[in-house]
Write a protein that holds these residues in place. Structure first.
Motif, PDB file in Angstrom:
ATOM      1  N   GLY A  98       0.818  -1.202   0.000  1.00 23.03           N
ATOM      2  CA  GLY A  98       0.000   0.000   0.000  1.00 23.03           C
ATOM      3  C   GLY A  98       0.853   1.253   0.000  1.00 23.03           C
ATOM      4  N   GLU A  99       0.357   2.290   0.646  1.00 23.82           N
ATOM      5  CA  GLU A  99       1.015   3.596   0.621  1.00 23.82           C
ATOM      6  C   GLU A  99       1.963   3.805   1.796  1.00 23.82           C
ATOM      7  OE1 GLU A  99       0.857   5.686  -1.881  1.00 23.82           O
ATOM      8  OE2 GLU A  99      -0.460   4.288  -2.921  1.00 23.82           O
ATOM      9  N   ARG A 100       2.367   2.757   2.479  1.00 23.45           N
ATOM     10  CA  ARG A 100       3.289   2.890   3.605  1.00 23.45           C
ATOM     11  C   ARG A 100       4.648   3.401   3.124  1.00 23.45           C
ATOM     12  NH1 ARG A 100       0.283  -1.691   4.439  1.00 23.45           N
ATOM     13  NH2 ARG A 100      -0.556  -2.065   6.543  1.00 23.45           N
ATOM     14  N   LEU A 106       8.631  -1.849   6.445  1.00 25.68           N
ATOM     15  CA  LEU A 106       9.576  -2.778   7.059  1.00 25.68           C
ATOM     16  C   LEU A 106       9.036  -3.302   8.391  1.00 25.68           C
ATOM     17  CD1 LEU A 106      12.270  -4.221   7.296  1.00 25.68           C
ATOM     18  CD2 LEU A 106      13.306  -2.076   8.071  1.00 25.68           C
ATOM     19  N   LYS A 107       8.517  -2.394   9.221  1.00 23.75           N
ATOM     20  CA  LYS A 107       7.962  -2.820  10.512  1.00 23.75           C
ATOM     21  C   LYS A 107       6.776  -3.752  10.317  1.00 23.75           C
ATOM     22  CE  LYS A 107       9.284   1.558  12.712  1.00 23.75           C
ATOM     23  NZ  LYS A 107       8.776   2.843  13.275  1.00 23.75           N
ATOM     24  N   ALA A 108       5.910  -3.440   9.349  1.00 29.04           N
ATOM     25  CA  ALA A 108       4.742  -4.284   9.103  1.00 29.04           C
ATOM     26  C   ALA A 108       5.160  -5.675   8.625  1.00 29.04           C
ATOM     27  CB  ALA A 108       3.827  -3.624   8.067  1.00 29.04           C
ATOM     28  N   CYS A 109       6.209  -5.741   7.802  1.00 28.98           N
ATOM     29  CA  CYS A 109       6.709  -7.045   7.354  1.00 28.98           C
ATOM     30  C   CYS A 109       7.191  -7.878   8.538  1.00 28.98           C
ATOM     31  CB  CYS A 109       7.858  -6.860   6.365  1.00 28.98           C
ATOM     32  SG  CYS A 109       7.357  -6.364   4.705  1.00 28.98           S
ATOM     33  N   LEU A 110       7.832  -7.218   9.497  1.00 26.86           N
ATOM     34  CA  LEU A 110       8.387  -7.938  10.637  1.00 26.86           C
ATOM     35  C   LEU A 110       7.323  -8.382  11.633  1.00 26.86           C
ATOM     36  CD1 LEU A 110      11.493  -5.633  11.213  1.00 26.86           C
ATOM     37  CD2 LEU A 110      11.490  -7.931  10.229  1.00 26.86           C
ATOM     38  N   THR A 111       6.204  -7.683  11.683  1.00 21.97           N
ATOM     39  CA  THR A 111       5.162  -8.028  12.661  1.00 21.97           C
ATOM     40  C   THR A 111       3.968  -8.747  12.046  1.00 21.97           C
ATOM     41  OG1 THR A 111       4.173  -5.824  12.376  1.00 21.97           O
ATOM     42  CG2 THR A 111       5.765  -6.101  14.167  1.00 21.97           C
ATOM     43  N   LEU A 280       1.965  -8.952   3.349  1.00 19.62           N
ATOM     44  CA  LEU A 280       1.327  -8.666   4.643  1.00 19.62           C
ATOM     45  C   LEU A 280       0.050  -9.466   4.801  1.00 19.62           C
ATOM     46  CD1 LEU A 280       1.724  -4.777   4.870  1.00 19.62           C
ATOM     47  CD2 LEU A 280       3.284  -6.569   5.671  1.00 19.62           C
ATOM     48  N   LYS A 281      -0.197  -9.887   6.011  1.00 17.25           N
ATOM     49  CA  LYS A 281      -1.454 -10.560   6.322  1.00 17.25           C
ATOM     50  C   LYS A 281      -2.616  -9.588   6.178  1.00 17.25           C
ATOM     51  CE  LYS A 281       0.812 -13.602   9.694  1.00 17.25           C
ATOM     52  NZ  LYS A 281       0.885 -14.008  11.115  1.00 17.25           N
ATOM     53  N   ASP A 282      -3.800 -10.139   6.023  1.00 17.08           N
ATOM     54  CA  ASP A 282      -4.982  -9.290   5.839  1.00 17.08           C
ATOM     55  C   ASP A 282      -5.269  -8.418   7.047  1.00 17.08           C
ATOM     56  OD1 ASP A 282      -5.344 -10.334   3.337  1.00 17.08           O
ATOM     57  OD2 ASP A 282      -6.762 -11.877   3.981  1.00 17.08           O
ATOM     58  N   ASP A 283      -4.823  -8.856   8.242  1.00 16.81           N
ATOM     59  CA  ASP A 283      -5.122  -8.070   9.447  1.00 16.81           C
ATOM     60  C   ASP A 283      -3.984  -7.093   9.795  1.00 16.81           C
ATOM     61  OD1 ASP A 283      -3.181  -9.873  10.175  1.00 16.81           O
ATOM     62  OD2 ASP A 283      -4.162 -10.539  12.031  1.00 16.81           O
ATOM     63  N   ALA A 284      -3.073  -6.860   8.855  1.00 16.09           N
ATOM     64  CA  ALA A 284      -1.996  -5.899   9.117  1.00 16.09           C
ATOM     65  C   ALA A 284      -2.595  -4.513   9.317  1.00 16.09           C
ATOM     66  CB  ALA A 284      -1.006  -5.876   7.964  1.00 16.09           C
ATOM     67  N   PRO A 285      -2.179  -3.784  10.370  1.00 21.69           N
ATOM     68  CA  PRO A 285      -2.754  -2.457  10.634  1.00 21.69           C
ATOM     69  C   PRO A 285      -2.334  -1.449   9.568  1.00 21.69           C
ATOM     70  CG  PRO A 285      -0.902  -2.874  12.088  1.00 21.69           C
ATOM     71  CD  PRO A 285      -1.152  -4.158  11.353  1.00 21.69           C
TER      72      PRO A 285
END
Length: 285
Positions: A98-100, A106-111, A280-285
């Motif tokens: 997305g627009e991150r 990077l943080k979203a990939c790790l979590t 990213l998973k569907d529930d990624a913030p």
């Protein structure tokens, strides 16, 4: 977990401190990584060396061309690739994250990361994972690249050439054995980004653009902004698994945002398994 990260500090939004910031984010999440910041002309050898270490994931913080190259080099049997948005257009990173901005991606990939097999397309042996444009409109990308590099004189010259080529050199093509056709440009979109295809579709969306005058181009441009471009009378849309295209000379093209020149006759095919992405998973913030 074995992690490699290759950052191009000269690219778009990476910044000189990009490698240090990335290393700090990884450390905050308990990940030790080999972080590389290669100089000009060393990007692809660095990617090759990083992949040779057989990591679990390769993070790429660079522009569209490097992201595409990394995914192509890794292939479906290589490590997961996470192309972070470090360039200007960021076509593949936007499709995945997305627009991150790259630190948030990077943080979203790790979590919230998960492995996902990504399909793609192939033109003349070169892979793309978002979209390809074949034909004279691709010449505008060469003018854009000259402007980005600060060469206003070269940008004007290339823009003038693009104008001269408009409506003068049409592309011929055959898709999935259907009758031969011709158009000003042929656009091929992967299931990753096409709104007309399901994510698991085993084909490319093929759109032939054939405006005949400036008014047609203006109308098509307006419909592109509104999202209704498929309904324009100058556009023909279908599916494509295999095909070929040819022209009277070398074919200008754009593969995932990067301008290239192809031979005068090229093959086209859909690749159901192109590379493994850390998505990213569907529930990624």
């Amino acid at each position: 977990m074995r992690v490699e990260l290759v950052a191009n500090v000269a690219s778009g939004s990476v910044g000189r401190d990009g490698p240090e910031r990335a290393e700090a984010i990884l450390a905050e999440h308990g990940v030790e990584a080999n972080v590389h910041a290669p100089g000009g002309g060393e990007l692809e050898p660095c990617l090759s060396e990083a992949l040779s270490r057989k990591p679990d994931v390769l993070f790429v913080l660079a522009g569209d061309g490097t992201a595409r190259a990394a995914a192509e080099m890794a292939g479906p049997d290589g490590p997961m690739v996470a192309p972070l948005p470090g360039g200007t257009m960021n076509m593949l990173p936007r499709a995945l994250y997305g627009e991150r901005a790259w630190p948030e991606a990077l943080k979203a990939c790790l979590t919230h990361g998960e492995e996902r097999m990504i399909s793609g397309g192939e033109v003349a042996g070169r892979l793309f994972f978002v979209a390809a444009i074949l034909g004279s409109p691709a010449l505008w990308a060469e003018a854009r690249e000259a402007a980005r590099s600060g060469r206003a004189d070269l940008a004007i010259m290339r823009a003038q050439r693009a104008l001269r080529r408009a409506f003068s050199s049409r592309l011929r093509y055959v898709l999935d054995g259907r009758p031969k056709a011709k158009a000003e440009a042929l656009t091929l979109m992967c299931p990753l980004v096409s709104t007309a295809l399901d994510a698991d579709e085993r084909a490319l969306e093929a759109a032939a653009l054939d405006p005949t005058n400036a008014l047609d181009i203006f109308r098509l441009g307006v419909k592109t902004v509104t999202g209704a471009w498929r309904d324009d009378p100058s556009v023909s849309v279908g599916r494509c698994r295999v095909g070929r295209a040819w022209a009277g000379g070398r074919i200008p093209a754009i593969l995932d945002g990067e301008p290239v020149r192809l031979d005068d006759h090229v093959s086209i095919r859909f690749r159901p398994k192109a590379f493994r992405a850390l998505a990213l998973k569907d529930d990624a913030p």
